[in-house]
Design a protein around this motif. Structure first.
Motif, PDB file in Angstrom:
ATOM      1  N   GLY A 108       1.008  -1.003   0.418  1.00 17.40           N
ATOM      2  CA  GLY A 108       0.033  -0.106  -0.007  1.00 17.40           C
ATOM      3  C   GLY A 108       0.801   1.582   0.132  1.00 17.40           C
ATOM      4  O   GLY A 108       2.110   0.999   0.534  1.00 17.40           O
TER       5      GLY A 108
ATOM      6  N   SER B 143       0.320   4.068   1.474  1.00 14.64           N
ATOM      7  CA  SER B 143       0.287   4.363   3.554  1.00 14.64           C
ATOM      8  C   SER B 143       0.310   5.933   3.315  1.00 14.64           C
ATOM      9  O   SER B 143       0.610   5.620   4.689  1.00 14.64           O
ATOM     10  CB  SER B 143       2.382   3.921   3.786  1.00 14.64           C
ATOM     11  N   ALA B 144      -0.164   6.387   3.072  1.00 16.47           N
ATOM     12  CA  ALA B 144      -0.496   7.248   3.294  1.00 16.47           C
ATOM     13  C   ALA B 144      -0.918   8.092   2.395  1.00 16.47           C
ATOM     14  O   ALA B 144      -1.056   8.005   1.471  1.00 16.47           O
ATOM     15  CB  ALA B 144       0.762   8.345   3.830  1.00 16.47           C
ATOM     16  N   SER B 145      -1.850   9.765   2.257  1.00 13.14           N
ATOM     17  CA  SER B 145      -1.935  10.297   1.504  1.00 13.14           C
ATOM     18  C   SER B 145      -1.342  11.188   0.173  1.00 13.14           C
ATOM     19  O   SER B 145       0.117  10.543   0.851  1.00 13.14           O
ATOM     20  CB  SER B 145      -3.489  11.314   1.663  1.00 13.14           C
ATOM     21  N   HIS B 146      -1.724  11.811  -0.479  1.00  7.40           N
ATOM     22  CA  HIS B 146      -1.272  11.673  -1.513  1.00  7.40           C
ATOM     23  C   HIS B 146      -0.163  13.014  -1.357  1.00  7.40           C
ATOM     24  O   HIS B 146       1.555  13.441  -1.657  1.00  7.40           O
ATOM     25  CB  HIS B 146      -1.496  12.229  -3.034  1.00  7.40           C
TER      26      HIS B 146
ATOM     27  N   TYR C 266      -8.154  14.027   1.442  1.00 11.53           N
ATOM     28  CA  TYR C 266      -8.248  12.905   2.504  1.00 11.53           C
ATOM     29  C   TYR C 266      -8.002  11.516   2.246  1.00 11.53           C
ATOM     30  O   TYR C 266      -9.648  10.777   3.380  1.00 11.53           O
ATOM     31  CB  TYR C 266      -9.158  12.959   3.503  1.00 11.53           C
ATOM     32  N   THR C 267      -7.254  10.894   1.472  1.00 11.62           N
ATOM     33  CA  THR C 267      -7.918   9.567   1.569  1.00 11.62           C
ATOM     34  C   THR C 267      -6.471   8.960   1.195  1.00 11.62           C
ATOM     35  O   THR C 267      -5.438   9.794   0.800  1.00 11.62           O
ATOM     36  CB  THR C 267      -8.152   9.182   0.690  1.00 11.62           C
ATOM     37  N   THR C 268      -6.030   7.166   1.479  1.00  9.19           N
ATOM     38  CA  THR C 268      -4.797   7.097   1.088  1.00  9.19           C
ATOM     39  C   THR C 268      -5.102   6.975  -0.475  1.00  9.19           C
ATOM     40  O   THR C 268      -5.737   6.572  -1.196  1.00  9.19           O
ATOM     41  CB  THR C 268      -4.680   5.529   1.798  1.00  9.19           C
TER      42      THR C 268
ATOM     43  N   SER D  91      -8.405   8.126  -6.044  1.00  8.76           N
ATOM     44  CA  SER D  91      -8.608   6.129  -5.987  1.00  8.76           C
ATOM     45  C   SER D  91      -9.964   5.337  -6.351  1.00  8.76           C
ATOM     46  O   SER D  91      -9.838   3.935  -6.890  1.00  8.76           O
ATOM     47  CB  SER D  91      -8.421   6.005  -4.729  1.00  8.76           C
TER      48      SER D  91
ATOM     49  N   GLY E 119       2.475   9.702   0.831  1.00 15.00           N
ATOM     50  CA  GLY E 119       2.192   8.849   0.459  1.00 15.00           C
ATOM     51  C   GLY E 119       2.149   8.894  -1.309  1.00 15.00           C
ATOM     52  O   GLY E 119       1.815   7.671  -2.105  1.00 15.00           O
TER      53      GLY E 119
END
Length: 381
Positions: free
Chosen positions: A65, A67-70, A259-261, A99, A74
């Motif tokens: 994955g 592991s974090a948002s852009h 606000y998303t990985t 995503s 991430g």
């Protein structure tokens, strides 16, 4: 009545209403022994060994994955590579990854529109576009399907400073294609921006599979181009392509991006490989085109209630929910998986079997489908 009991009663009532209308959806675990005519893997790339190997190698090198948002940490080099490749493929200055396609449409409309904006939707637009408009708080109007005259009439009435025309490229339930030329003309006449969600056109339509819009219509004509990666490219995720100012704005203001990985790096690696295959191997599109022509010719010969689509989405209009469920069950028992589409996904009395063709199918697969459909049709007479 206790609060918890009141809530459970509310859920039970909603269930009863939908079940009574024969609109209750059920999940079936995908069965590998069935011939699949229900998914959107139009070019058969989801199981291409090269795409699978690229995803495995990407995960091995960069992790399972992101592991974090852009905007935290991430964003990987593979994301940059994919965004650049998608921008080049669609003839745009920049692209940004989301995503999912649903999140892309929510993010674009929430970031661009507000209560001072008027949004004009084709009546058959995907639910994610309608939901994005609702989230934005903009004033929303729906024009008659593929009717540029009706759209022009609505635009002429609007007094909003910012007007946005939104349409699917290929309509997901009917399979017909938007008249991009007319949409460009009408939007420019009324000083409106144009957004096309080309989820079902990319990879399938155009000389290099670049979709309904592709490189024919530039950012000055179609400023906002949305595409998904989980259909013809066989992977997952989505992107928005446009000029640098648009992409910068989305990275700063699109909440479903911020606000998303981020997309798993392995998925980006797989998508890069799938995109390369689409561009260098047109034989997949040509095989799909032959399947579409053959299926339509035979279905019409059998007097099946076929739609007008020339894309991989081939709807059979059966009307009522009961008839659609009956046909779908007969197909299932014959080893064929087809989508049974009912309200609220489609309008009342327009239930249908949504048949999707793929380059992975053989002629034998299609003949088997046609034979079973012919048997269903004879039983219904």
């Amino acid at each position: 009545m206790p609060v918890s009991e009141a809530w459970h009663q509310r859920l039970a009532n909603a269930r009863a209403v939908r079940q009574h209308a024969r609109q209750w959806r059920t999940r079936r675990t995908r069965q590998p022994h069935l011939v699949n005519f229900a998914d959107n893997d139009y070019l058969g790339l989801a199981k291409d060994p090269r795409v699978q190997a690229a995803q495995a190698e990407g995960a091995r090198r960069f992790g399972a994955g992101a592991s974090a948002s852009h905007l935290v940490n991430g964003h990987h080099a593979l994301h940059d590579d994919l965004e650049e490749a998608l921008a080049a493929w669609t003839g745009r200055e920049r692209a940004v990854l989301f995503s999912t396609g649903y999140m892309a449409n929510l993010g674009v409309l929430q970031a661009l529109a507000d209560t001072h904006t008027a949004i004009f939707h084709d009546r058959l637009n995907h639910a994610s576009l309608l939901d994005g408009s609702a989230l934005s708080g903009a004033r929303s109007r729906r024009y008659h399907h593929n009717d540029s005259d009706d759209l022009s009439r609505l635009l002429a009435r609007s007094r909003c400073t910012h007007k946005l025309v939104v349409s699917d490229g290929v309509f997901s339930m009917d399979g017909d294609v938007a008249d991009i030329e007319a949409l460009v003309r009408v939007s420019q006449q009324h000083d409106a921006w144009l957004m096309i969600d080309d989820a079902h056109g990319l990879g399938v339509i155009g000389n290099n599979g670049s979709g309904c819009v592709g490189t024919r219509w530039g950012s000055d004509q179609v400023p906002i181009l949305v595409g998904t990666l989980g259909k013809a490219l066989g992977t997952a995720g989505a992107f928005v392509a446009g000029d640098a100012q648009l992409i910068d704005h989305l990275t700063q203001f699109a909440r479903s991006y911020i606000y998303t990985t981020a997309q798993p790096p392995g998925v980006s690696a797989a998508t890069l490989e799938a995109l390369a295959i689409v561009q260098r191997e047109p034989e997949h599109r040509l095989r799909l085109a032959r399947h579409i022509d053959y299926f339509r010719e035979e279905a019409l010969r059998l007097n099946l209630p076929l739609g007008e689509s020339r894309t991989p989405i081939q709807p059979l209009y059966l009307g009522g929910e009961s008839r659609v469920l009956q046909w779908a069950e007969q197909l299932y028992q014959a080893g064929i998986d087809v989508g049974a589409i009912r309200p609220p996904t489609v309008p009342r009395d327009e239930s249908r079997l949504r048949i999707t063709l793929s380059a992975r199918h053989s002629r034998r697969d299609i003949d088997r489908l046609l034979e079973t459909l012919a048997a269903c049709h004879l039983e219904a007479l």
